[in-house]
Design an enzyme around this catalytic site. Sequence first.
Site, PDB file in Angstrom:
ATOM      1  N   SER A  51      44.753  40.456  38.517  1.00 58.34           N
ATOM      2  CA  SER A  51      44.462  41.612  39.352  1.00 58.34           C
ATOM      3  C   SER A  51      44.695  41.254  40.815  1.00 58.34           C
ATOM      4  CB  SER A  51      43.009  42.026  39.149  1.00 58.34           C
ATOM      5  OG  SER A  51      42.728  43.132  39.969  1.00 58.34           O
ATOM      6  N   CYS A 100      19.548  46.226  35.940  1.00 61.51           N
ATOM      7  CA  CYS A 100      19.169  47.600  36.248  1.00 61.51           C
ATOM      8  C   CYS A 100      20.105  48.256  37.257  1.00 61.51           C
ATOM      9  CB  CYS A 100      17.724  47.665  36.741  1.00 61.51           C
ATOM     10  SG  CYS A 100      17.276  46.340  37.846  1.00 61.51           S
ATOM     11  N   GLN A 143      40.265  35.434  37.606  1.00 64.68           N
ATOM     12  CA  GLN A 143      39.569  34.623  38.628  1.00 64.68           C
ATOM     13  C   GLN A 143      40.258  33.276  38.900  1.00 64.68           C
ATOM     14  OE1 GLN A 143      37.190  35.617  40.601  1.00 64.68           O
ATOM     15  NE2 GLN A 143      36.575  37.517  39.601  1.00 64.68           N
TER      16      GLN A 143
END
Length: 375
Positions: free
Chosen positions: A196, A321, A177
């Site tokens: 990346s 979730c 980042q």
Amino acid sequence: MIYLDNNATTILDKEAGKAMMECFYEIYGNPNSIHPMGLEAHKAMEESREKIADLLKADPREIYFTSSATESINWALRSATSFRGKRKRVITSAIEHKAVLNTLKDLQNSEGIEVILVEPDRHGVVSAKEFLKHVNEDTYLVSLMAVNNVTGAIQPYKEIGRYLQGKDIFYHIDAVQTIGKLPFTFEDFCTFASFSAHKFHGPKGVGILYVKRGTSLRPLLTGGGQERGMRSSTQNVPGIVGTAVAMENAIKELNNKTVEKLASLRDHIVKAVYDLDGVVNTPLEHSIPNTLNISIPGIKGETLVNALASKGICIGTSSACSSRGDSGQYVLKAMKVKEHVGESAVRISMSRFTTETEVEDFIKTLREITMLLKF
Ligand SMILES: *Cc1c(COP(=O)(O)O)cnc(C)c1O
């Protein structure tokens, strides 16, 4: 569509895309062939390696190309473990990317190493002092992210690097980042660093592993001997060329008022969030300027993400979730954020291509949705 999920991935830089197309259709030789088309591809690849090394103040021989940061991270941590001797201890933080946490968990199971997970403070920042307390004779590896992807919080990777300098301990930095978000160069303070391309407007499927010269390194893939015998398989030349162009532009633009622009756009959003009685989870004074993690208590993160999506706005969720996406709920938990705040957390992450109009539209929609869902 308004895209505000740039910590997950980014749009391809147009110049990078153009350079890649040229590779696909013209410079398409195998860079390991000795005929002119091979040599041409080899030259394009090595020039890209040199450009990247230059931008990071590294030596080209310290740059290895992989298929993702996840691969780079696996390589660094697993290689270090194979050279650990009798030592067992690895120190990392509880808020690392899953690529680090799950690789160390796997090594814990298969190799019996000891993993120390250092908790951050309530701002999501690890204390260097706290971290370094755990370094002992048994320590062979330290892994720390430069910037957390969920909150944008900057970690004390420099201080820890300075302390570890000259010690016989592998030091890996997850620097994914950083590019285009804060100035990052090596100045000799780590043994490994992972990057990346798709996080800085390069193509998906290209990672970089920096390995400091003189560091013991185990080959990741054996075969034809590419990447100086360390990672065999024909290199992704278009991806590598696109990565170098994207990195150069990202770093150039960083020095070109991008930080000020992003900081001012972020301030705008922060003001609106406070007006809606929201909570800011990102430590504003200690973070990269494109990232803002917020909670509107009373509205679940996933609900807010879905409501915004139905209005054509893409932001990131930190929900536990959600089975897809980079669930960052464990990061907020480690920060000891109150449960009802944590479950409302969402992440807004901009890029240098984000416009003021997009941010205004986002704020307007956020207000409308909040009024509708909350009151
Ligand atoms: C995205 C990300 C990774 C993984 O990168 P990939 O190239 O998608 O494997 C690792 N660490 C951090 C901090 C990230 O944000």
